[in-house]
Scaffold this motif. Structure first.
Motif, PDB file in Angstrom:
ATOM      1  N   CYS A  83       0.913  -1.146  -0.063  1.00 23.21           N
ATOM      2  CA  CYS A  83       0.023  -0.032  -0.076  1.00 23.21           C
ATOM      3  C   CYS A  83       0.924   1.266   0.190  1.00 23.21           C
ATOM      4  N   GLY A  84       0.426   2.454  -0.748  1.00 27.30           N
ATOM      5  CA  GLY A  84       1.288   3.341  -0.829  1.00 27.30           C
ATOM      6  C   GLY A  84       2.434   3.327  -1.718  1.00 27.30           C
ATOM      7  N   LYS A  85       2.810   2.328  -2.496  1.00 28.28           N
ATOM      8  CA  LYS A  85       3.737   2.039  -3.398  1.00 28.28           C
ATOM      9  C   LYS A  85       3.451   1.803  -4.949  1.00 28.28           C
ATOM     10  N   ALA A  86       4.201   2.355  -5.779  1.00 25.79           N
ATOM     11  CA  ALA A  86       4.042   1.977  -7.406  1.00 25.79           C
ATOM     12  C   ALA A  86       5.098   1.305  -7.865  1.00 25.79           C
ATOM     13  N   TYR A  87       4.901   0.399  -8.677  1.00 24.90           N
ATOM     14  CA  TYR A  87       5.857  -0.357  -9.485  1.00 24.90           C
ATOM     15  C   TYR A  87       5.408  -0.364 -10.844  1.00 24.90           C
ATOM     16  N   ALA A  88       6.746  -0.541 -11.539  1.00 30.25           N
ATOM     17  CA  ALA A  88       6.769  -0.653 -12.916  1.00 30.25           C
ATOM     18  C   ALA A  88       6.140  -2.008 -13.749  1.00 30.25           C
ATOM     19  N   GLY A  89       6.037  -1.986 -14.621  1.00 36.87           N
ATOM     20  CA  GLY A  89       5.362  -3.625 -15.390  1.00 36.87           C
ATOM     21  C   GLY A  89       5.903  -3.705 -16.781  1.00 36.87           C
ATOM     22  N   ARG A  90       5.849  -4.889 -17.242  1.00 38.05           N
ATOM     23  CA  ARG A  90       6.206  -4.831 -18.637  1.00 38.05           C
ATOM     24  C   ARG A  90       5.271  -6.236 -19.001  1.00 38.05           C
ATOM     25  N   ILE A  91       4.882  -6.139 -20.498  1.00 36.66           N
ATOM     26  CA  ILE A  91       4.033  -7.213 -20.868  1.00 36.66           C
ATOM     27  C   ILE A  91       4.846  -8.416 -21.180  1.00 36.66           C
ATOM     28  N   THR A  92       4.485  -9.639 -20.614  1.00 28.30           N
ATOM     29  CA  THR A  92       5.123 -10.667 -20.902  1.00 28.30           C
ATOM     30  C   THR A  92       4.510 -11.962 -21.757  1.00 28.30           C
ATOM     31  N   ALA A  93       3.187 -11.629 -22.139  1.00 28.58           N
ATOM     32  CA  ALA A  93       2.304 -12.182 -23.193  1.00 28.58           C
ATOM     33  C   ALA A  93       1.293 -11.268 -23.668  1.00 28.58           C
ATOM     34  N   ASN A  94       1.096 -11.484 -24.820  1.00 26.10           N
ATOM     35  CA  ASN A  94       0.059 -10.676 -25.663  1.00 26.10           C
ATOM     36  C   ASN A  94      -0.263 -11.467 -27.141  1.00 26.10           C
ATOM     37  N   GLN A  95      -1.245 -12.588 -26.883  1.00 25.85           N
ATOM     38  CA  GLN A  95      -1.352 -13.316 -28.130  1.00 25.85           C
ATOM     39  C   GLN A  95      -2.901 -13.558 -28.072  1.00 25.85           C
ATOM     40  N   PRO A  96      -3.184 -13.918 -29.420  1.00 26.71           N
ATOM     41  CA  PRO A  96      -2.564 -13.952 -30.676  1.00 26.71           C
ATOM     42  C   PRO A  96      -2.386 -12.435 -31.081  1.00 26.71           C
ATOM     43  N   ALA A  97      -1.239 -12.276 -31.917  1.00 25.79           N
ATOM     44  CA  ALA A  97      -0.885 -10.799 -32.430  1.00 25.79           C
ATOM     45  C   ALA A  97      -1.820 -10.426 -33.160  1.00 25.79           C
TER      46      ALA A  97
END
Length: 205
Positions: free
Chosen positions: A40-54
């Motif tokens: 709580c009170g914190k933020a975090y960066a993310g990245r896409i690890t799956a996005n299928q089908p194109a």
């Protein structure tokens, strides 16, 4: 038993055994919320690890800075709100609520002026206990009706999931039986600068 000290030791040991046996581990839903509340009170960066089908259509997430912010923690054992920021788009907030049977996930979508989007507060309830690290949310009937009304037929088979590996990663996932899979993984080891408040939210909520 002639030795009163031995008798007392036996009684104390029995009492300890009983009290330990009576302490049940927290339900997976409560353990999951408690683990999330640690951030709580914190933020975090993310990245896409799956996005299928194109997809041939432009992807609203591609190339954007992805940040989750655990901020709606007034009653963390009952509800936690987690805005999901996509670049300069602050329209999305995940709302996790404790129910009598488990957890409920809803997606609060707002316009920049704070008004609700036509497609908002969709999601579902857990269908089983899940685990302290993973909870899954099949789409509920209310959301199916909304998707059908708004011409989003593909979404009527949605299942969302969240995973939390303490001190390591948080994952948001969307899947469908037809093979659709979208996953964003957030790094919980390194907090980032706090993003603005999500659209439609006060600074405190």
């Amino acid at each position: 038993m002639k030795n009163p000290l031995i008798a007392l030791a036996v009684l104390l040991a029995a009492g300890c055994a009983t009290s330990t046996a009576d302490v049940s581990p927290p339900a997976p839903a409560d353990a999951f919320l408690a683990a999330l509340a640690q951030h709580c009170g914190k933020a975090y960066a993310g990245r896409i690890t799956a996005n299928q089908p194109a997809s041939t259509a432009p992807d609203p997430f591609e190339g954007k800075t992805l940040v989750m912010h655990v901020r709606g923690c007034d009653a963390p054992t009952q509800e936690i709100r987690v805005p999901f920021h996509v670049g300069d788009d602050h329209s999305r907030t995940w709302v996790l609520t404790r129910t009598a049977a488990g957890l409920r996930l809803k997606h609060d979508h707002r316009h920049e002026d704070g008004s609700p989007d036509a497609v908002t507060m969709y999601g579902g309830d857990t269908a089983d206990a899940g685990t302290a690290q993973r909870q899954a949310f099949p789409v509920d009937a209310e959301s199916v009706a909304m998707f059908q009304r708004e011409g989003l037929a593909a979404s009527v088979t949605n299942t969302w999931a969240m995973e939390l590996v303490p001190a390591k990663t948080f994952v948001y996932e969307l899947s469908r039986p037809n093979g659709r899979l979208f996953r964003v993984e957030f790094d919980l080891t390194t907090p980032v600068a706090l993003p603005p408040a999500p659209w439609g939210s006060s600074e405190g909520g």
